[in-house]
Design a protein around this motif. Structure first.
Motif, short mmCIF file in Angstrom:
data_model
loop_
_atom_site.label_atom_id
_atom_site.label_comp_id
_atom_site.label_asym_id
_atom_site.label_seq_id
_atom_site.Cartn_x
_atom_site.Cartn_y
_atom_site.Cartn_z
N ASN A 215 0.81 -1.22 0.00
CA ASN A 215 0.00 0.00 0.00
C ASN A 215 0.84 1.27 0.00
O ASN A 215 0.30 2.38 -0.04
CB ASN A 215 -0.96 0.01 1.19
N GLY A 216 2.17 1.12 0.07
CA GLY A 216 3.05 2.28 -0.01
C GLY A 216 3.30 2.99 1.31
O GLY A 216 4.06 3.96 1.36
N ASN A 217 2.68 2.53 2.41
CA ASN A 217 2.88 3.18 3.70
C ASN A 217 4.30 2.94 4.22
O ASN A 217 4.88 1.87 4.00
CB ASN A 217 1.88 2.67 4.73
N THR A 218 4.85 3.93 4.92
CA THR A 218 6.19 3.82 5.51
C THR A 218 6.15 4.38 6.92
O THR A 218 5.14 4.93 7.36
CB THR A 218 7.23 4.59 4.68
N GLY A 219 7.28 4.25 7.64
CA GLY A 219 7.38 4.87 8.96
C GLY A 219 7.70 3.88 10.06
O GLY A 219 7.59 2.67 9.89
N TYR A 220 8.11 4.42 11.22
CA TYR A 220 8.35 3.57 12.39
C TYR A 220 7.05 2.89 12.83
O TYR A 220 7.08 1.79 13.38
CB TYR A 220 8.89 4.41 13.55
N LEU A 221 5.96 3.57 12.59
CA LEU A 221 4.63 3.04 12.92
C LEU A 221 3.81 3.11 11.64
O LEU A 221 3.63 4.19 11.08
CB LEU A 221 4.00 3.89 14.02
N ARG A 222 3.35 1.95 11.15
CA ARG A 222 2.64 2.00 9.88
C ARG A 222 1.56 0.92 9.79
O ARG A 222 1.68 -0.15 10.39
CB ARG A 222 3.59 1.88 8.70
N LEU A 223 0.55 1.24 9.01
CA LEU A 223 -0.51 0.28 8.67
C LEU A 223 -0.03 -0.46 7.43
O LEU A 223 -0.01 0.09 6.33
CB LEU A 223 -1.81 1.03 8.40
N GLN A 224 0.38 -1.71 7.62
CA GLN A 224 1.04 -2.44 6.54
C GLN A 224 0.06 -3.22 5.65
O GLN A 224 0.30 -3.38 4.45
CB GLN A 224 2.09 -3.40 7.13
N MET A 225 -1.04 -3.69 6.22
CA MET A 225 -1.97 -4.51 5.45
C MET A 225 -3.37 -4.43 6.03
O MET A 225 -3.53 -4.31 7.25
CB MET A 225 -1.49 -5.97 5.45
N VAL A 226 -4.37 -4.49 5.15
CA VAL A 226 -5.77 -4.64 5.55
C VAL A 226 -6.42 -5.61 4.57
O VAL A 226 -5.86 -5.86 3.49
CB VAL A 226 -6.54 -3.29 5.55
N PRO A 227 -7.58 -6.17 4.87
CA PRO A 227 -8.27 -7.00 3.87
C PRO A 227 -8.70 -6.12 2.70
O PRO A 227 -9.55 -5.25 2.86
CB PRO A 227 -9.48 -7.55 4.64
N HIS A 228 -8.10 -6.31 1.54
CA HIS A 228 -8.39 -5.44 0.40
C HIS A 228 -9.68 -5.82 -0.31
O HIS A 228 -10.31 -4.97 -0.95
CB HIS A 228 -7.22 -5.46 -0.58
N THR A 229 -10.06 -7.08 -0.24
CA THR A 229 -11.31 -7.52 -0.85
C THR A 229 -12.04 -8.46 0.10
O THR A 229 -11.44 -9.42 0.61
CB THR A 229 -11.06 -8.26 -2.18
N LEU A 230 -13.30 -8.19 0.34
CA LEU A 230 -14.17 -9.10 1.08
C LEU A 230 -15.22 -9.58 0.09
O LEU A 230 -16.05 -8.80 -0.38
CB LEU A 230 -14.81 -8.39 2.28
N ASP A 231 -15.17 -10.85 -0.23
CA ASP A 231 -15.97 -11.41 -1.33
C ASP A 231 -17.13 -12.23 -0.76
O ASP A 231 -16.93 -13.31 -0.21
CB ASP A 231 -15.07 -12.30 -2.20
N PHE A 232 -18.34 -11.71 -0.92
CA PHE A 232 -19.53 -12.37 -0.38
C PHE A 232 -20.28 -13.20 -1.42
O PHE A 232 -21.39 -13.66 -1.17
CB PHE A 232 -20.45 -11.32 0.26
#
Length: 325
Positions: free
Chosen positions: A65-82
């Protein structure tokens, strides 16, 4: 059998021709000449020439996702397929992120909402023993990387005053920023309602929306690991182990203590942030993985909703924020 003079002459002639015939030759490019770009042996182009083939295979969601830093959000569920279904039954309104209509299996047409046979809810593949202890293997996951313990304050303001830090005016940082893990919050909110997409171009929304749908996450699993680079496969984490070893005294690792086990959000425009987890001071060093099995992620449709033959989508925003005032 007797040979006549004529026969003998023909045979002798044939033999003579075979002896005198030149040896067969084939087209070729001289090896030395082919390596001389100045020659015309290969039209002025050197040999040998090369080209390449890439053989690839992938597993799960490995997007950056391009995030950087000492503290970062690295991953989330990008697709939830119902999934893809025949109808919307008012008595069976729950759908899970493995593409199934709860309690109504006969309504399941295809595993993917896009019409494919494979469900697109990605899950974590890991052999990390610490993450396996947390039961996040095989879950749709969000990861917060906390490397704050490796942050160094060079105190470059020794001869000046940092107006943003009254406690330590020689610090490079704002007041409250330390080299200690924790003091952050992960939350999620809805951006828009379920919206029918254009069948000719599924990336474009139509004006048709469904009001009252709800998304639920149940039985949150949690795992913490110091093998950050092994999990993220990101070059910005490559030196974490070395950087951590240089920290003295060695920081004490503590798990995030405040995790929301079950939470939900209405799918509507301008949703409110719902807290997923909150790390207190000293908690969450390394990679923190929060996961939900696809069966525990549920989309509940509103009773009486009218649906058409279309793909419906809604968007969520996950936010990592500091809780330092």
């Amino acid at each position: 059998m007797k040979f006549t003079k004529l026969t003998s002459s023909v045979l002798a002639g044939a033999t003579l021709l075979s002896i005198l015939a030149p040896t067969a030759t084939f087209a070729a490019t001289n090896e030395t000449g082919s390596q001389d770009a100045a020659s015309n042996d290969n039209g002025g182009t050197k040999l040998p020439q090369t080209d390449k083939t890439v053989a690839g295979i992938s597993f799960g969601d490995n997007s950056d996702n391009g995030n950087t830093g000492y503290l970062r959000l690295q991953m989330v569920p990008h697709t939830l397929d119902f999934g893809n279904h025949k109808i919307l039954d008012d008595s069976k309104l729950d759908f899970t992120a493995d593409g199934k209509n709860t309690s109504l299996p006969t309504n399941n047409l295809k595993a993917s909402y896009e019409g494919g046979k494979t469900n697109e809810t990605a899950v974590l593949n890991t052999n990390d023993p610490e993450l396996k202890k947390g039961h996040v293997d095989g879950t749709a996951w969000a990861t917060v990387v906390d490397k704050q313990v490796t942050r160094k304050d060079s105190h470059s303001n020794a001869n000046t005053t940092n107006p943003n830090n009254a406690t330590d005016p020689t610090s490079d940082f704002y007041e409250g920023t330390t080299s200690v893990a924790g003091k952050w919050k992960l939350s999620v909110k809805s951006v828009d309602p379920l919206t029918a997409m254009d069948n000719a171009d599924p990336s474009k929304p139509t004006t048709e929306t469904i009001t009252g749908a709800k998304l639920s996450f149940d039985n949150t699993q949690y795992g913490q690991t110091q093998q950050v680079a092994e999990l993220t496969k990101d070059t910005q984490d490559a030196t974490y182990t070395t950087d951590l070893a240089a920290v003295t005294p060695a920081p004490k690792v503590a798990k995030v203590s405040s995790i929301t086990n079950n939470f939900s959000t209405p799918l509507a425009a301008g949703g409110t942030d719902v807290t997923v987890a909150e790390a207190k001071d000293g908690e969450g060093q390394g990679a923190n993985v929060f996961g939900w099995t696809p069966e525990n992620i549920k989309l509940t449709m509103p009773a009486g909703a009218e649906v058409t033959n279309a793909i419906y989508k809604a968007n969520l925003t996950w936010t990592l924020s500091s809780t330092v005032a």
